[in-house]
Design an enzyme around this catalytic site. Structure first.
Site, PDB file in Angstrom:
ATOM      1  N   TYR A   1       0.816  -1.228   0.000  1.00 38.95           N
ATOM      2  CA  TYR A   1       0.000   0.000   0.000  1.00 38.95           C
ATOM      3  C   TYR A   1       0.843   1.269   0.000  1.00 38.95           C
ATOM      4  CZ  TYR A   1      -0.307  -0.149   5.288  1.00 38.95           C
ATOM      5  OH  TYR A   1      -0.099  -0.179   6.630  1.00 38.95           O
ATOM      6  N   GLU A   2       0.145   2.368  -0.218  1.00 37.67           N
ATOM      7  CA  GLU A   2       0.803   3.682  -0.353  1.00 37.67           C
ATOM      8  C   GLU A   2       1.783   3.666  -1.530  1.00 37.67           C
ATOM      9  OE1 GLU A   2      -0.499   6.011   1.634  1.00 37.67           O
ATOM     10  OE2 GLU A   2       0.669   7.429   0.447  1.00 37.67           O
ATOM     11  N   GLY A   3       1.375   2.959  -2.600  1.00 38.27           N
ATOM     12  CA  GLY A   3       2.226   2.804  -3.774  1.00 38.27           C
ATOM     13  C   GLY A   3       3.060   1.544  -3.652  1.00 38.27           C
TER      14      GLY A   3
END
Lengths: 592, 592
Positions: B434-436
């Site tokens: 997550y978060e890229g």
């Protein structure tokens, strides 16, 4: 739900173009014509895709339950197990004298990969039985063989291995389970065993536990350990089932993965057991099975990775996201599929090149076991003994890593259990641990196997690499892209081996600090050798006009990928080994 | 149940011996005297060990439940959340104008690590609120700030981020959620968002969703995207809660880990939303928060690894197995503890040297954010922007690897969920996604950050390494064990950077094929720099008679371990980058 398709073309390529089994001279191999192996693998693939794979997610989600001493396997497992038995799949490479089909171990390995990829937890019920069968084949009396082997080979009865206790796993000398001799020649077994895969379940009429226990008079440590047959139901002289034995499942463990397999705490409360093999030689009896069992676990490592890889590919072709950096590949769609992106391809090629290399390594290992068993080839036996910790440790470490990479391709959707990618990771994780944790494999490799027989087996391995390189050096393309990297890796490995041999006596801590690195560089070198052999085989087939050129060309590209991007890891491992044990051993325990 | 003790001595060492915050000249740092930071960290450690850590296993086992649209968090979470609020922990580094304590971000980072180590899933409820607070601080109108910030900083209300939709995550241009302008200036938000952490729960009176959606007139792709505030309960002019908004949780995802955090599918059915920041500039608004959010995820990577490492150490000291190769270490016991064995120590040192290096890297990153925010230091801002994908990608990849290694120390017991080691692995896994996802971080690094501002930030990084090396070169011991390896790594990194700059235009696929390798070699070089700095600081403190010599000497040994065994990985990554994209891009999609 994840899909699975058996990689039959790749297996056929290995059997018939790389291992050339038709001309290998191993008894039994001559019957394995391409049409025949193809038909067997196709049939196994059909069972895997249609029966086993559909139960993988549901089996994981449901898990096993212990109710009033009875373990219920997940929905559908009973029918699937019956289908496996009816198809004769459990008896494929077992002794025909006891109902087996007598195929080579290599063939059992290929089929085993297919089943493990489709449903690892399910396949353990028969896989462990296979291990117990091997132990009874090797060490049982004629009566024991006649009693236990036919129903176990048919999987009407299943088998287990009982080694671990709550306070000891690797160090079995600490074992507390006791065996008291009885006047009738049997033993009373008392103790608690843990982590017993398939220890109790509802798939078979009887369960034959092989139990390590200490009988009186054997001395301290592992010297006092013997191996016993402890059936769940005692067996009457006519083979029918007698009374229930004093063995029971006390608990099912709640594990990270392989939920479909019942991992039990087994309580032996004065259970009746029968000595298997010689008294106080239980460890030796266990060790004779270990090459096979450890190769089987190494296989699990890459087989689960294969299934994960297949589903990463499906997702990468399907999921639309962004545009190719060199221009839209799917201009009429809202975005391009993931597979256009170099970093996605890079990870898919990493996965593909590992799995195919691992399959070649495992099939080669299985063929060495066949040579050892069917031809009494001592060289093959020594070589597989050396390679066994590498097969187990390297393929499970990298198999797990590959499953994680495959999950990563799915992004956030890979973290959602329903999609099945997380399960591959959770299932693959156990293979690094059981059947000897990978650190123990590394110790076995550098502490025992490396110096075995004055280092002859490892020298034989290096000679094998050297003569392969020599044989093909005239081919400039092969030399640059395959032989050069292979030579460099082999040189690194030899340099490391010399360090171990030198340090073994003077600086054992320093040597052992590099054990895991040595195992990994050995694994890379083996996969490098496999890829070089596969490249030669693919090139030969191309030249001689056999097989699908697209497949053969892809094989060569995939090999080049491994040689260029993964084989150079040997230099890093060598640097670590050269760093020695100084920083590893320097701190006092309280500094951690 | 796993134990957790906050690593306060190590944090104090970083703050006061390495970062020398007392003399750093950053506004707010001068108040952070050693006694003060020690007291804050002690208090946070007490909450972590006594309140949060005990809920980690139970929260994982119980998970969150969705019942009639209401999400129930696991038992004990409500009381723990109340304790966090009462202790003022949620407001530590927020703006005093809105009720925050105004401490530097560095201090919030140190405390954040402690809470994440103790209970990652729990800490996300406040962590995401912190992110939403930052967005409103940066882009909100004065009215919006006055309305939302005080209750959010107090965590009476929590916040969320809504980006992902079922068919798009990384590629937000494909977004389908719509925002229709209303006559009163508000918007009607309609669409489905997935993977919304803390999207619905029972810990707060209100939940403030920040939602990306497309408003009319913005054009195609991400250009049309705007950011909206969508409260669960609308807020009356006096700040009291009004009617329920048309937003609801449709489902809780069944995830691999972080079970204690409710990951929701959120349905927006014409919900009332308020534009945050400029119309059609939603992506820009999101990006301004990203450095902080990504540093926070990188922190999760090593913070969970720290907790796993601590428990690996406990087990290694406690579990008896085998004997030390150099003679019994525990002669009166039945066996020696695991920690005597070189391969166990090797993995513990690998874990320790990663976690401590990662902590230094993260604290340094946080101090750059403080310099950027509190001093308007453009150089610091450019540097942290460059390093952000490295912090996120490298620390989460290696943090996961470290958690896996810690689990491995426990052998079979590590695979049993009750012991908690498996949870660390499952929880750490999400931080890579997550978060890229980390592949996207690598693309951000080589595709955007590396060439930013004509390459000035990356040159600044190399200059920093160079001047550090130059400053300390007179110290022969340091030179051999720290500066030499650091120079070599930095040289590899520069060589790779040149390849990217050259290939960017001519061979973008070739360049991007090496993106993940570049991220990793950058991460190693940063940790190498951190370790060299820590070695200097430890040596200085030893010379000047400050601190515990055993701790400081262990610090130097741990650094030597990292330099000797991990920094050489840069050569392998460089070799892969040099291999280019040839094999990566060669195959047709159907060949996979």
């Amino acid at each position: 739900m994840p899909a699975y398709t058996a990689p039959i073309r790749d297996m056929q390529f290995l059997l018939h173009e790389v291992l050339n089994i038709a001309t290998a001279g191993v008894p039994g191999y001559d019957e394995l014509e391409p049409d025949f192996t193809g038909a067997v693998l196709e049939a196994a693939g059909k069972v895997a895709s249609e029966v086993l794979a559909p139960l993988n997610r549901s089996g994981d989600a449901e898990g096993c339950r212990l109710e009033n001493g009875i373990v219920r396997t997940p929905k559908g497992f009973k029918a699937a197990f019956a289908a496996m038995k009816e198809g004769g799949w459990t008896a494929l490479d077992s002794d025909p004298e006891f109902g087996g089909q007598g195929m080579p171990y290599l063939m059992g390995t290929a089929v085993g990969e297919i089943f493990v990829s489709a449903n690892m937890a399910f396949n353990m019920y028969q896989g462990l039985t296979h291990g117990a069968v091997s132990a009874i084949e090797a060490h049982g009396s004629p009566e024991q063989k006649a009693t236990y082997l036919p129903p176990m080979i048919a999987c009407d009865w299943t088998g287990t291995m009982n080694l671990t206790e709550p306070h000891c796993g690797t160090d079995l000398g600490l074992m507390r389970t006791r065996a008291e001799p009885q006047p009738d020649g049997s033993y009373r077994i008392t103790g608690e065993k843990i982590f017993i895969s398939a220890g109790e379940h509802d798939l078979a009429e009887n369960i034959i536990h092989l139990v390590l226990a200490k009988a009186p008079g054997g001395g301290e440590g592992t010297r006092g350990v013997s191996l016993f047959i402890v059936p769940k139901f005692l067996v009457n002289p006519d083979g029918s089932l007698g009374p229930r034995n004093a063995v029971s499942a006390g608990k099912i463990e709640h594990k990270m993965g392989i939920h479909g397999n019942a991992t039990c705490v087994m309580n032996y409360d004065g259970a009746t057991g029968y000595l298997l093999g010689d008294l106080h030689k239980g460890m030796r009896a266990m060790f004779t099975m270990m090459n096979e069992a450890r190769l089987g676990v190494g296989l699990q490592g890459y087989a689960v990775a294969e299934a994960a890889y297949q589903n990463a590919v499906i997702y990468a072709k399907d999921r639309l996201q962004g545009r190719a950096v060199t221009g839209a590949a799917n201009p009429t769609g809202p975005a391009d599929p993931l597979i256009v992106h170099p970093d996605i391809r890079r990870t898919l090629m990493d996965q593909k090149s590992f799995v195919e290399g691992a399959r070649a390594f495992t099939f080669w290992g299985a063929s060495l076991i066949d040579r050892s068993r069917r031809q009494g080839d001592a060289g093959a036996e020594a070589l597989i003994s050396l390679l066994t910790p590498v097969l187990k440790g390297f393929l499970t470490d990298k198999g797990f890593e590959t499953a994680v990479s495959a999950q990563q391709v799915w992004g956030g959707h890979g973290y959602i259990e329903d999609n099945g990618m997380a399960q591959f990771v959770r299932d693959a994780r156990i293979a690094m641990i059981y059947e000897g944790a990978n650190g123990v494999q590394a110790l076995d490799l550098v502490g025992r196997k490396l110096a075995a027989d004055g280092g002859k087996p490892v020298m034989a391995f290096f000679d094998l690499v050297k003569s392969f390189v020599k044989e093909h050096e005239a081919d400039a393309g092969l030399k640059a892209e395959f032989l050069g990297p292979l030579k460099a890796a082999s040189k690194d490995l030899q340099a490391a081996a010399m360090i171990f041999l030198e340090k073994a006596a003077t600086d054992p801590n320093g040597a052992l600090s590099g054990a895991s690195d040595f195992l990994h560089m050995f694994g890379h070198t083996c996969l490098g050798l496999m890829w070089a052999q596969m490249a030669v085989a693919a090139q030969t087939a191309l030249t001689e006009g056999r097989g699908d050129p697209a497949f053969l060309n892809a094989k060569i590209v995939t090999g080049r990928h491994y040689m260029a991007r993964h084989l150079p890891a040997t230099a890093l491992h060598l640097a670590r080994i050269q760093a020695g044990g100084d920083t590893v051993m320097a701190l006092a325990p309280e500094a951690f």
